[in-house]
Scaffold this motif. Structure first.
Motif, PDB file in Angstrom:
ATOM      1  N   MET A  11     -11.644  -7.135   3.803  1.00 38.90           N
ATOM      2  CA  MET A  11     -10.329  -6.710   3.485  1.00 38.90           C
ATOM      3  C   MET A  11     -10.040  -5.434   4.589  1.00 38.90           C
ATOM      4  SD  MET A  11      -8.146  -8.237   1.538  1.00 38.90           S
ATOM      5  CE  MET A  11      -6.846  -7.035   1.322  1.00 38.90           C
ATOM      6  N   HIS A  12     -10.839  -4.856   5.056  1.00 37.69           N
ATOM      7  CA  HIS A  12     -10.445  -3.676   5.887  1.00 37.69           C
ATOM      8  C   HIS A  12     -10.031  -4.221   7.077  1.00 37.69           C
ATOM      9  CE1 HIS A  12     -14.326  -5.160   7.360  1.00 37.69           C
ATOM     10  NE2 HIS A  12     -14.112  -4.817   8.567  1.00 37.69           N
ATOM     11  N   LEU A  13     -10.405  -5.466   7.607  1.00 37.10           N
ATOM     12  CA  LEU A  13      -9.752  -6.149   8.791  1.00 37.10           C
ATOM     13  C   LEU A  13      -8.133  -6.618   8.370  1.00 37.10           C
ATOM     14  CD1 LEU A  13     -12.614  -8.600   9.943  1.00 37.10           C
ATOM     15  CD2 LEU A  13     -11.749  -6.258  10.897  1.00 37.10           C
ATOM     16  N   THR A  44      -2.469  -5.184   9.193  1.00 41.30           N
ATOM     17  CA  THR A  44      -1.025  -4.809   8.721  1.00 41.30           C
ATOM     18  C   THR A  44      -0.507  -3.628   9.265  1.00 41.30           C
ATOM     19  OG1 THR A  44      -1.785  -5.457   6.365  1.00 41.30           O
ATOM     20  CG2 THR A  44       0.252  -3.765   6.397  1.00 41.30           C
ATOM     21  N   ILE A  45      -1.373  -2.524   9.575  1.00 47.85           N
ATOM     22  CA  ILE A  45      -0.989  -1.476  10.229  1.00 47.85           C
ATOM     23  C   ILE A  45      -0.635  -1.710  11.697  1.00 47.85           C
ATOM     24  CG2 ILE A  45      -1.781   0.649  11.418  1.00 47.85           C
ATOM     25  CD1 ILE A  45      -3.814   1.101   8.870  1.00 47.85           C
ATOM     26  N   SER A  58      -4.048   7.784   7.349  1.00 49.62           N
ATOM     27  CA  SER A  58      -3.154   8.046   6.287  1.00 49.62           C
ATOM     28  C   SER A  58      -2.470   6.675   5.875  1.00 49.62           C
ATOM     29  CB  SER A  58      -2.161   9.086   6.555  1.00 49.62           C
ATOM     30  OG  SER A  58      -2.770  10.137   6.872  1.00 49.62           O
ATOM     31  N   LEU A  59      -2.138   6.285   6.831  1.00 52.12           N
ATOM     32  CA  LEU A  59      -1.347   4.688   6.672  1.00 52.12           C
ATOM     33  C   LEU A  59      -2.436   3.726   5.963  1.00 52.12           C
ATOM     34  CD1 LEU A  59       0.631   3.994   9.923  1.00 52.12           C
ATOM     35  CD2 LEU A  59       1.388   4.050   7.641  1.00 52.12           C
ATOM     36  N   TYR A  60      -3.660   3.728   6.403  1.00 54.42           N
ATOM     37  CA  TYR A  60      -5.016   2.987   6.039  1.00 54.42           C
ATOM     38  C   TYR A  60      -4.965   3.200   4.533  1.00 54.42           C
ATOM     39  CZ  TYR A  60      -9.320   0.624   5.743  1.00 54.42           C
ATOM     40  OH  TYR A  60     -10.547  -0.283   5.554  1.00 54.42           O
ATOM     41  N   GLY A  61      -4.856   4.629   4.323  1.00 50.91           N
ATOM     42  CA  GLY A  61      -5.134   4.975   2.891  1.00 50.91           C
ATOM     43  C   GLY A  61      -4.023   4.173   1.840  1.00 50.91           C
ATOM     44  N   ILE A  62      -2.764   4.273   2.295  1.00 52.02           N
ATOM     45  CA  ILE A  62      -1.863   3.602   1.399  1.00 52.02           C
ATOM     46  C   ILE A  62      -1.921   2.199   1.446  1.00 52.02           C
ATOM     47  CG2 ILE A  62       0.844   3.095   1.551  1.00 52.02           C
ATOM     48  CD1 ILE A  62       1.150   5.794   3.123  1.00 52.02           C
TER      49      ILE A  62
END
Length: 227
Positions: A167-169, A174-175, A207-211
């Motif tokens: 899912m990290h990919l 998404t980013i 920060s975006l990744y955390g969202i």
């Protein structure tokens, strides 16, 4: 400054205030102009009847009538939505190894309707990024559309044999798509270092990744779980 005779001025006045008949050449030129507008706004050629109507309409509002008619057709939204759907990587399958089908047509239709309804761009952005949150305080008749708009996020690619393990990919995809569609920037390099040419830091990236990591993405199925 040159001087004109009274006779020349009189002739010019009569020419400017007369409506000469449409010649065959002028008719072809008008047809080309109307056809170009139809192709540009709807992606479709004009029908012979539409060309004839435009060529024979000598009113000052002829051009405005054509544009208003084209903007009011469903084909306008369908054509204009193509570029956005391409940029946001619309697809009816999951991509990569597990290329199974998924139902993304509701989001596709939402984008088309957004263009046809001329939704302001700020609302267009917010609905696709946070429609599920906006729906909590929205009137009942708007909740479903706001949730459907988040298909922009749900359409993110899934990777690997077991999508849960990779899912990290999906978050990174998404980013990357968010940067290209909304900002016209590639954000992927900020995953490893501050952006060298734009004011995007690694801190901004994660920060975006955390969202998105705290967001529950729909499960498209995978081979590992036989679903």
């Amino acid at each position: 400054m040159p001087k004109y005779s009274t006779t020349a001025t009189s002739h010019t006045h009569r020419l400017n205030n007369s409506t000469p008949p449409i010649t065959e050449h002028a008719g072809r030129q008008l047809a080309m102009v109307g056809g170009a507008a139809t192709l540009d706004l709807t992606g479709l050629p004009p029908t012979p009847a539409e060309v004839q109507s435009f060529v024979t309409d000598t009113s000052p509002e002829a051009w405005d009538k054509v544009i208003d008619r084209l903007l009011s057709t469903p084909a306008y939204g369908e054509h204009q939505a193509v570029a956005w759907l391409d940029a946001a990587r619309y697809a009816d399958t999951s991509g990569y190894q597990n290329d199974g089908p998924r139902s993304m047509w509701r989001w596709r239709d939402w984008v088309i309707n957004a263009f046809n309804q001329d939704i302001p761009y700020d609302r267009f952005i917010r609905a696709q990024l946070a429609g599920d949150l906006l729906a909590q305080a929205a009137p009942e008749n708007e909740k479903a559309d706001l949730i459907i708009a988040t298909g922009y996020l749900a359409v993110a690619r899934r990777f690997g044999h077991d999508t849960d393990s990779d899912m990290h990919l999906t978050f990174e995809d998404t980013i990357d798509t968010l940067g290209k569609t909304f900002l016209g920037l590639t954000l992927g390099c900020a995953r490893c270092h501050d952006h060298k040419y734009d004011p995007v830091t690694t801190q901004d990236y994660y920060s975006l990744y955390g969202i998105f990591q705290s967001t529950r993405f729909p499960f498209p199925g995978c081979e590992a779980k036989m679903q």
